[in-house]
Design a protein around this motif. Structure first.
Motif, short mmCIF file in Angstrom:
data_model
loop_
_atom_site.label_atom_id
_atom_site.label_comp_id
_atom_site.label_asym_id
_atom_site.label_seq_id
_atom_site.Cartn_x
_atom_site.Cartn_y
_atom_site.Cartn_z
N GLU A 222 0.84 -1.21 0.00
CA GLU A 222 0.00 0.00 0.00
C GLU A 222 0.87 1.26 0.00
O GLU A 222 0.54 2.26 -0.63
N TYR A 223 2.02 1.20 0.69
CA TYR A 223 2.96 2.34 0.66
C TYR A 223 3.37 2.65 -0.77
O TYR A 223 3.42 3.80 -1.18
N VAL A 224 3.72 1.61 -1.51
CA VAL A 224 4.22 1.82 -2.88
C VAL A 224 3.09 2.35 -3.76
O VAL A 224 3.25 3.34 -4.47
N VAL A 225 1.94 1.69 -3.69
CA VAL A 225 0.84 2.05 -4.60
C VAL A 225 0.30 3.44 -4.24
O VAL A 225 0.04 4.26 -5.13
N SER A 226 0.17 3.73 -2.94
CA SER A 226 -0.40 5.03 -2.57
C SER A 226 0.57 6.17 -2.90
O SER A 226 0.17 7.31 -3.03
N ALA A 227 1.85 5.84 -3.08
CA ALA A 227 2.80 6.88 -3.48
C ALA A 227 2.77 7.12 -4.99
O ALA A 227 3.45 8.00 -5.50
N GLY A 228 2.01 6.30 -5.73
CA GLY A 228 1.83 6.59 -7.15
C GLY A 228 2.18 5.47 -8.11
O GLY A 228 2.00 5.61 -9.31
N ASN A 229 2.72 4.36 -7.60
CA ASN A 229 3.13 3.28 -8.51
C ASN A 229 2.25 2.05 -8.29
O ASN A 229 2.38 1.36 -7.29
N SER A 230 1.37 1.79 -9.24
CA SER A 230 0.43 0.68 -9.03
C SER A 230 0.98 -0.65 -9.53
O SER A 230 0.35 -1.68 -9.40
N ARG A 231 2.20 -0.62 -10.11
CA ARG A 231 2.74 -1.87 -10.68
C ARG A 231 3.58 -2.62 -9.64
O ARG A 231 4.81 -2.53 -9.60
N VAL A 232 2.88 -3.35 -8.76
CA VAL A 232 3.55 -4.08 -7.69
C VAL A 232 3.21 -5.56 -7.80
O VAL A 232 2.07 -5.92 -8.03
#
Ligand code: PEP
Ligand code: MN
Length: 344
Positions: A222-232
């Motif tokens: 969620e940290y990564v995606v909420s910072a703008g990168n949905s490709r996880v």
């Protein structure tokens, strides 16, 4: 908390709910689920409005319990997300095998392993240039030189490359060479690294921490995606338990649990779970059978001489036999693993 707007909710009523939340400084996430519209309320500010919103026209339900990771939760995205890395799609029908040595050691080693795994059907090449080692006296990786070797062999073989980044300040550097950034088990809760990975455009392979719960892994994503990168892409790689017969305990049930809770693709790393070469093919087959979207596996042309994780690295022949087995299991699952390019 999720506000459910019924099929008959007019645009005007939808807008009124959104305006109210935004006027109070709340943040929200809107998604369409079937004929309903779901509004996920992310922060406490918005959640305090539950009663008022519940009485507004068009609102048919307020779901009090929502996972604390709205961006990665499957609740808001019923379909599995497909993460594209170059021409490879993770999370679709194909089970993507990423293979290569634990560490990038030399041009000759990378070339030997890269060509062999590519021929055996691997779709991505791995190799660590910045290594998080338990001991400061162990090989720490070749750094930028290793990144360059990895990228070069990736280009020669046509395989996109994935490699680990261990510090927020290295994210830009690693992203210049790699097609996908790996955040390793030891860094799963390095929140500045997660945010930095979220603020750049390379897809991220996020490994589960050695003592982390499924919920903590999803919160890290969620940290990564909420910072703008949905490709996880999430990776189960074994957790520490009381068991000492294996390096870690592969939490195979985490795969269906993660897939139930999240729309992100899930892959399995049998190498770091097993810690021992002879167990890796068995765990890899189990991963495909349990529904993983991919496998990350360590392969070395001379495991006995590897500078890290030689004990758990498959030989080139062992890798190609494992790939044949995975194709059989994938077929039974209605999925596929890329074919070998040449007969081993
Ligand atoms: C690796 O992939 O080589 C690695 C260090 O993995 P993990 O973070 O899972 O230990
Ligand atoms: Mn390793």
């Amino acid at each position: 908390m999720i506000v459910v707007l019924g099929p008959g909710c007019s645009l005007r009523d939808k807008a009124a709910v959104v305006r109210l939340i935004e006027a109070r400084g709340g943040r929200l996430l809107v998604s369409v689920v079937g004929d309903e519209t779901h509004i996920g309320l992310i922060d406490a500010e918005a959640q305090a409005l539950a009663e008022t919103i519940g009485a507004m026209p068009g609102v048919i339900e307020i779901r009090a319990v929502a996972p604390p990771y709205p961006h990665v939760s499957r609740e808001h995205h019923p379909d599995t997300t497909e993460v594209r890395v170059g021409d490879v799609v993770i999370g679709g029908n194909e089970i993507v095998v990423m293979a290569g040595p634990c560490s990038v050691e030399s041009a000759a080693q990378m070339r030997a392993v890269g060509t062999a795994v590519s021929a055996a059907g691997a779709r991505m090449l791995r190799g660590g240039a910045f290594k998080p080692r338990s001991s400061p006296y162990s090989f720490q990786g070749l750094g930028e030189e290793g990144l360059a070797l990895l990228a070069q062999v990736g280009a020669e073989t046509g395989l996109p490359v994935v490699t680990e980044v261990v510090a927020p300040e290295d994210v830009g550097l690693v992203g210049r060479y790699a097609d996908m950034l790996q955040v390793g088990a030891r860094n799963m809760q390095n929140f500045r690294l997660l945010s930095a990975a979220g603020e750049q455009e390379r897809p991220v392979l996020l490994k589960r921490g050695i003592s982390s719960t499924v919920e903590e892994l999803l919160l890290a994503a969620e940290y990564v995606v909420s910072a703008g990168n949905s490709r996880v892409v999430l990776c189960e790689r074994g957790i520490r338990t009381f068991e000492t017969a294996t390096r870690n305990t592969l939490d195979i049930s985490a795969v269906p649990v993660l897939k139930q809770r999240s729309h992100l693709p899930v892959i399995v790393d049998p190498s770091h779970a097993a810690g021992e070469r002879s167990l890796v093919p068995d765990l890899a087959r189990a991963a495909v059978a349990v529904g993983a979207d991919g496998i990350l596996v360590e392969v070395h042309d001379r495991p006995e001489a590897a500078l890290s994780d030689g004990r758990q690295s498959l030989t080139i022949d062992g890798f190609s036999e494992t790939m044949d087995q995975l194709r059989g299991i994938a077929l039974a699952m209605g999925r596929r693993v890329a074919p070998a390019l040449v007969e081993p």
